[in-house]
Scaffold this motif. Structure first.
Motif, PDB file in Angstrom:
ATOM      1  N   LEU A 100       2.646  11.224 -44.324  1.00 33.12           N
ATOM      2  CA  LEU A 100       2.334   9.794 -44.333  1.00 33.12           C
ATOM      3  C   LEU A 100       1.553   9.395 -45.585  1.00 33.12           C
ATOM      4  O   LEU A 100       1.542   8.236 -45.967  1.00 33.12           O
ATOM      5  CB  LEU A 100       1.522   9.424 -43.080  1.00 33.12           C
ATOM      6  N   PHE A 112      -9.363   8.720 -49.278  1.00 35.86           N
ATOM      7  CA  PHE A 112      -8.295   7.865 -48.761  1.00 35.86           C
ATOM      8  C   PHE A 112      -8.793   7.159 -47.512  1.00 35.86           C
ATOM      9  O   PHE A 112      -9.338   7.791 -46.612  1.00 35.86           O
ATOM     10  CB  PHE A 112      -7.063   8.731 -48.446  1.00 35.86           C
ATOM     11  N   PHE A 114      -7.818   4.465 -44.384  1.00 33.86           N
ATOM     12  CA  PHE A 114      -6.683   3.868 -43.676  1.00 33.86           C
ATOM     13  C   PHE A 114      -7.100   3.363 -42.298  1.00 33.86           C
ATOM     14  O   PHE A 114      -8.113   3.782 -41.745  1.00 33.86           O
ATOM     15  CB  PHE A 114      -5.526   4.875 -43.548  1.00 33.86           C
TER      16      PHE A 114
ATOM     17  N   PHE B  80      -1.871   1.960 -50.857  1.00 37.10           N
ATOM     18  CA  PHE B  80      -1.477   3.008 -49.912  1.00 37.10           C
ATOM     19  C   PHE B  80      -2.129   2.782 -48.555  1.00 37.10           C
ATOM     20  O   PHE B  80      -3.314   2.472 -48.483  1.00 37.10           O
ATOM     21  CB  PHE B  80      -1.896   4.391 -50.436  1.00 37.10           C
ATOM     22  N   ALA B  81      -1.308   2.914 -47.520  1.00 36.27           N
ATOM     23  CA  ALA B  81      -1.822   2.905 -46.144  1.00 36.27           C
ATOM     24  C   ALA B  81      -1.158   4.096 -45.460  1.00 36.27           C
ATOM     25  O   ALA B  81      -0.376   4.821 -46.094  1.00 36.27           O
ATOM     26  CB  ALA B  81      -1.470   1.603 -45.448  1.00 36.27           C
ATOM     27  N   LEU B  82      -1.464   4.300 -44.198  1.00 35.30           N
ATOM     28  CA  LEU B  82      -0.880   5.441 -43.501  1.00 35.30           C
ATOM     29  C   LEU B  82       0.615   5.204 -43.279  1.00 35.30           C
ATOM     30  O   LEU B  82       0.998   4.336 -42.498  1.00 35.30           O
ATOM     31  CB  LEU B  82      -1.605   5.630 -42.165  1.00 35.30           C
ATOM     32  N   GLY B  83       1.453   5.912 -43.997  1.00 33.17           N
ATOM     33  CA  GLY B  83       2.900   5.807 -43.818  1.00 33.17           C
ATOM     34  C   GLY B  83       3.557   4.701 -44.619  1.00 33.17           C
ATOM     35  O   GLY B  83       4.761   4.481 -44.494  1.00 33.17           O
ATOM     36  N   HIS B 107      -0.425  -6.239 -40.012  1.00 29.87           N
ATOM     37  CA  HIS B 107       0.068  -5.009 -39.387  1.00 29.87           C
ATOM     38  C   HIS B 107      -0.235  -3.774 -40.231  1.00 29.87           C
ATOM     39  O   HIS B 107      -0.478  -2.691 -39.710  1.00 29.87           O
ATOM     40  CB  HIS B 107       1.580  -5.125 -39.126  1.00 29.87           C
ATOM     41  N   ASN B 109      -2.898  -2.592 -42.807  1.00 28.33           N
ATOM     42  CA  ASN B 109      -4.197  -2.958 -43.382  1.00 28.33           C
ATOM     43  C   ASN B 109      -4.479  -2.080 -44.613  1.00 28.33           C
ATOM     44  O   ASN B 109      -5.069  -1.005 -44.490  1.00 28.33           O
ATOM     45  CB  ASN B 109      -5.286  -2.783 -42.320  1.00 28.33           C
ATOM     46  N   ARG B 111      -6.414  -0.725 -47.494  1.00 24.44           N
ATOM     47  CA  ARG B 111      -7.873  -0.688 -47.669  1.00 24.44           C
ATOM     48  C   ARG B 111      -8.291  -0.703 -49.138  1.00 24.44           C
ATOM     49  O   ARG B 111      -9.464  -0.785 -49.445  1.00 24.44           O
ATOM     50  CB  ARG B 111      -8.454   0.566 -46.981  1.00 24.44           C
TER      51      ARG B 111
END
Lengths: 166, 142
Positions: A100, A112, A114, B80-83, B107, B109, B111
């Motif tokens: 991911l 990182f 998230f 970059f976000a998760l996925g 949807h 977010n 960061r």
């Protein structure tokens, strides 16, 4: 002559002790707490899944993080200077085995952040770049004494994602 | 004989002065003033990593420069976000609608945003790379 031999023996013993202490795993204990840069955001809390370990070049290791819905996470890495190349950090969906996030696409960022919108089990994978110093195969592998080994810390912080609106 | 010596001397001084003046002019037009800074949300960026709210970042709708006659000619961004991640190059100083929507996406977010490859155009249409050409903006909550 005898004194000289004793002196050489003592110096060798001291040098050996100094060298072996570099290989000591205890040197890396709590490394993440003392070396990784914490977030400046006061709402971030320490996550107990944070880890530290002794790594050699070419080594890869992962740890599990259960990330909960409605939380922000911050993962940061820190390491000893012996590793000349940046450390690779990947966040992998454990269920789907899907990467991911890979910091090699993000200028090897050392942290990182998230937001998690659905609870998910994540592997946090750390890879130290470089040629592995391991000689031999499988369980008989040994690390050459001249190889560079060092500590790598993985600091995980979390906070509740602030809600917008009512 | 004496006159020729004076003329030679005067010509030499003229040459030196002209060369110095030309060099100074070239230096002036071939470089940005040392205090040239990129403005994000109207505020000068003095470090490679800064923090601001998403609202503050989008306030002016563009990336500015603190020197009169200078504008941002182009920049690249990545988030970059998760996925998910987005990355693009903008050949303008404006923040495109696509980026605005991504920053304000409820949807996903994001960061932080990485801004790099900033190129500045001055009044003489010369292009320059500012001293701080790579910026990481961490979005803080209001």
């Amino acid at each position: 002559m005898r004194n000289l031999l004793i002196a050489i023996f003592l110096l060798s013993a001291i040098a050996l002790t100094g060298q072996t202490s570099d290989y000591s795993k205890s040197r890396c204990m709590e490394y993440h707490k003392n070396h990784c840069e914490k977030s400046t955001n006061k709402y971030y809390k320490y996550n107990s899944e944070s880890r530290s370990g002794l790594f050699h070049k070419g080594q890869k290791s992962k740890t599990l993080l259960e990330a909960f819905n409605g939380r922000d996470y911050r993962i940061s890495i820190c390491h000893d200077d012996v590793f000349d190349k940046p450390i690779i950090m990947r966040v992998i969906d454990k269920t789907r085995d899907q990467v991911l996030y890979d910091n090699s696409n993000d200028n090897y960022a050392q942290d990182f952040e998230f937001t998690v919108t659905t609870s998910i089990d994540l592997w946090i994978e750390i890879e130290v770049q470089g040629d592995s110093p391991l000689t031999g195969i499988d369980s008989k592998s040994i690390i050459r004494r001249d190889s560079n080994v060092g500590c790598v810390g993985l600091l995980i912080e979390y906070m509740v994602t602030p809600r917008k609106g009512f | 004989m004496l006159k020729i010596k004076y003329i030679q001397k005067a010509a030499f001084i003229f040459l030196i002065v002209s060369l110095t003046a030309l060099t100074l002019k070239a230096q002036q037009s071939d470089s940005l003033p040392k205090d040239t800074l990129v403005l994000l949300g109207g505020k000068p960026v003095k470090a490679r990593e800064i923090e601001m709210t998403k609202k503050a970042f989008l306030k002016t709708g563009k990336i500015d420069v603190n020197q009169k006659g200078c504008t941002v000619d182009q920049y690249s961004y990545s988030m970059f976000a998760l996925g998910s991640n987005i990355r693009a190059t903008v050949r303008d100083s404006l923040i495109p609608e696509k980026l605005k929507r991504a920053i304000l996406n409820k949807h996903i977010n994001y960061r932080y945003i990485n801004i790099d490859g900033i190129i500045i155009r001055n009044g003489d249409d010369n292009l320059f790379i500012p001293e701080i050409d790579t910026i990481k903006v961490k979005f803080v909550y209001q």
